[in-house]
Design an enzyme around this catalytic site. Structure first.
Site, PDB file in Angstrom:
ATOM      1  N   HIS A   1       0.827  -1.199   0.000  1.00 55.80           N
ATOM      2  CA  HIS A   1       0.000   0.000   0.000  1.00 55.80           C
ATOM      3  C   HIS A   1       0.866   1.255   0.000  1.00 55.80           C
ATOM      4  CE1 HIS A   1      -2.810   3.003   1.985  1.00 55.80           C
ATOM      5  NE2 HIS A   1      -3.431   2.654   0.867  1.00 55.80           N
TER       6      HIS A   1
ATOM      7  N   HIS B   1      -7.673   7.803  -4.854  1.00 52.10           N
ATOM      8  CA  HIS B   1      -8.409   6.532  -4.847  1.00 52.10           C
ATOM      9  C   HIS B   1      -9.558   6.508  -5.849  1.00 52.10           C
ATOM     10  CE1 HIS B   1      -6.894   6.299  -0.485  1.00 52.10           C
ATOM     11  NE2 HIS B   1      -6.257   5.373  -1.165  1.00 52.10           N
TER      12      HIS B   1
ATOM     13  N   ARG C   1      -5.795  24.287  -4.731  1.00 49.58           N
ATOM     14  CA  ARG C   1      -5.154  22.979  -4.555  1.00 49.58           C
ATOM     15  C   ARG C   1      -5.293  22.577  -3.094  1.00 49.58           C
ATOM     16  NH1 ARG C   1      -4.267  18.204  -4.209  1.00 49.58           N
ATOM     17  NH2 ARG C   1      -2.326  17.168  -4.813  1.00 49.58           N
TER      18      ARG C   1
ATOM     19  N   CYS D   1       1.294  25.316  -8.887  1.00 50.20           N
ATOM     20  CA  CYS D   1       1.275  23.912  -8.483  1.00 50.20           C
ATOM     21  C   CYS D   1       2.356  23.149  -9.240  1.00 50.20           C
ATOM     22  CB  CYS D   1      -0.098  23.318  -8.781  1.00 50.20           C
ATOM     23  SG  CYS D   1      -0.259  21.571  -8.371  1.00 50.20           S
TER      24      CYS D   1
ATOM     25  N   TYR E   1       5.859  15.160  -4.183  1.00 51.48           N
ATOM     26  CA  TYR E   1       6.501  16.396  -4.650  1.00 51.48           C
ATOM     27  C   TYR E   1       8.020  16.230  -4.773  1.00 51.48           C
ATOM     28  CZ  TYR E   1       1.943  18.485  -4.017  1.00 51.48           C
ATOM     29  OH  TYR E   1       0.599  18.763  -4.112  1.00 51.48           O
TER      30      TYR E   1
END
Length: 555
Positions: free
Chosen positions: A122, A146, A219, A264, A401
């Protein structure tokens, strides 16, 4: 142990069409087409719209935005048709399987899944164990990653049965962590509804040098917190010492105003994904905006709390936000201390955006503004600042990031070896004409082209080149700088630009632009050498396709 049986009858329900927005959209397109024909004699489509006045433009944009809002609001349905010929389990039965020894079972909507073999793989680590023996619905609802068919397909591989009808009904009553989100204007292109991530239409992005707060891209990683300004405190942690500031305390410190562009890391990701699929929200070229931010310098706040700026152990400044998930894990990030502690630092503890209180979506009541650095380090809803010898332990600092080479995959990526993204590379984009639009060339065979250019680290834009023939010839654009003076020590905001671009014969034209910053960094021509699995730092030449109208199209 129950034998695992994959539910072969699991199907996604088809999306429903929202009839009203569709009609509005068609009406707006018809209106726009008609206005083009009536203004055929004008120099360009853009000028004809402007000459007709602002109200029709606003109406058109509003209609377009309403359509796009409803279009994007139609999240992919993850309701499944109940699988046939598999066992049905109750919530109590699932609760008995909550450890590796007993097996790890979870439920999601109407399905029951044995994820014992998946836990170690996971991506979110052991957080998945918080749902062991129960429902993962509230956890999955927090993270947009998800909500994709690919992830649902992975989950379905572990399906062993159906959840009882009685327990399905109880799951539908779970509290929605996004129930108290702020109002957003329907003009946005919504890339994710929960958490909310959206950008304005590209064609309105550069209508003004300062981006109106209502049109600034959003964001969010988690639900937007509701903060009581009377109870709010900003905690400064320096070793064992802790000092707390109220909003009134922060207002008594010396303030500065810094105009800066925030972008972003995923801006223009959809272009990278068109070359080769990547994982992440499908941002266009509008995940960027420029605003005036006001508040005390972070350096002054830290010094007032007793920090020695020359202390050798202070190498990073960490920021913690109030946006948290159901486990209490909150958003966080950090920057190198030199960014915050130099005497000419423009990093601020912002309380104002465009001379008004910061909107909830953008960090009310306090946001850390780190000019020239990726938006992810401009932490919203900041409530704790820590002077530290190490980076933030936050997931978004350590396991997101970061930029990898084109051959790195999720299986081979080593996040411990790559530095966190801080300053961003030079970029630019065309905001007018719209991609795949029709436009009339002038008698001199030129078309008006506008856009933005920006580079991180305070590097100014010194040139923007625009081409209509694949780069064989270039026209240098006229640059538009910040019209207002502020307290900035460097060139933090974007540069807007415009050019009358010569176009050759033929009806279809590709227009491309590239920017050059004050360090003579230039954008790469293609995406291929900069492609990466997360779609970060997409800054190749920006290209659009336009169709030229000619006199033969008139009535």
């Amino acid at each position: 142990m129950l034998k695992v049986v994959r539910a072969s009858a699991v199907l996604q329900r088809p999306l429903r069409t929202h009839r009203v927005p569709e009609i509005l959209y068609r009406a707006s397109q018809a209106s726009f087409s008609t206005s083009q024909k009536h203004e055929k004699s004008k120099k360009s489509t853009r000028e004809s719209i402007l000459r007709k006045g602002a109200l029709p433009v606003i109406a058109m944009i509003g209609t377009y935005g309403l359509y796009k809002y409803y279009q994007n609001k139609r999240q992919p349905s993850c309701d499944f048709v109940e699988a046939k010929n598999v066992e049905t389990f109750t919530a109590a039965q699932i609760a008995e399987h909550n450890s590796p020894e007993k097996g790890i079972w979870v439920s999601y909507k109407d399905g029951v899944y044995d994820i014992t073999d998946f836990v170690q793989q996971h991506p979110g680590g052991d957080k998945i164990m918080l749902a062991a023996g129960g429902a993962i619905d509230p956890f999955w609802n927090l993270y947009a990653v998800h909500q994709t068919p690919e992830v649902w397909d992975i989950l379905e591989e572990y399906r062993i049965g159906n959840l009882s009808n009685k327990d399905q009904k109880s799951h539908k009553n779970m509290n929605d962590p996004f129930a108290n989100e702020p109002y957003r204007f329907p003009i946005f292109r919504v890339n994710s509804a929960k958490p909310f991530n959206a950008e304005p239409p590209l064609e309105v992005l550069t209508e003004s040098f300062i981006t109106p707060k209502e049109l600034f891209y959003v964001r969010n990683h988690l639900p937007v917190p509701e903060v009581d300004p009377e109870k709010y405190r900003l905690e400064i942690v320096i070793g064992p010492k802790s000092v707390k500031y109220s909003l009134e305390d922060l207002k008594r410190l010396k303030w500065i105003t810094v105009t800066t562009t925030i972008q972003c890391a995923g801006n223009r990701r959809e272009e990278m994904s068109e070359f080769k699929p990547v994982k992440g929200l499908s941002w266009g070229a509008s995940a960027i905006g420029t605003a005036k931010w006001s508040g005390p310098r972070l350096r002054d706040v830290l010094l007032s709390a007793g920090l020695d700026p020359n202390h050798p152990s202070v190498r990073h400044i960490q920021f913690d936000g109030l946006d948290c998930d159901l486990t209490g894990s909150c958003y966080g990030a950090s920057i190198p201390s030199r960014n915050a502690l130099s005497r000419d630092s423009d990093v601020i503890v912002a309380l104002k955006m465009n001379d008004e209180d910061i909107p909830r979506d953008h960090g009310y009541p306090v946001r850390i503004i780190v000019p020239g650095v990726v938006g992810a380090r401009n932490v919203k809803w900041t409530h704790r600042i820590v002077a530290s010898s190490k980076e933030s332990d936050s997931h978004w600092q350590q396991k997101d990031y970061k930029h990898f080479n084109p051959s790195t995959s999720y299986e081979t990526a080593d996040y411990t070896k790559e530095p966190a993204i801080q300053e961003l590379p030079v970029t630019s984009a065309i905001t007018w004409p719209k991609n795949n639009s029709k436009i009339e060339a002038s008698e001199e065979r030129t078309i008006p082209v506008t856009g933005y250019a920006w580079s991180g680290g305070g590097r100014d834009i010194i040139r923007v080149d625009v081409t209509s023939d694949g780069g064989r010839s270039w026209r240098e654009a006229e640059l538009i700088k910040n019209p207002e003076k502020d307290d900035s020590s460097k060139a933090w905001p974007w540069t807007l630009w415009k050019v009358d671009l010569p176009v050759g014969a033929g009806q279809k034209v590709e227009v491309a632009c590239k920017a050059v910053d004050s360090a003579y960094n230039q954008q790469p021509e293609t995406i291929e050498p900069i492609w990466n699995m997360r779609g970060f730092l997409s800054n190749s030449w920006h290209r659009i396709q336009v169709e030229l109208e000619d006199d033969s199209d008139e009535d």
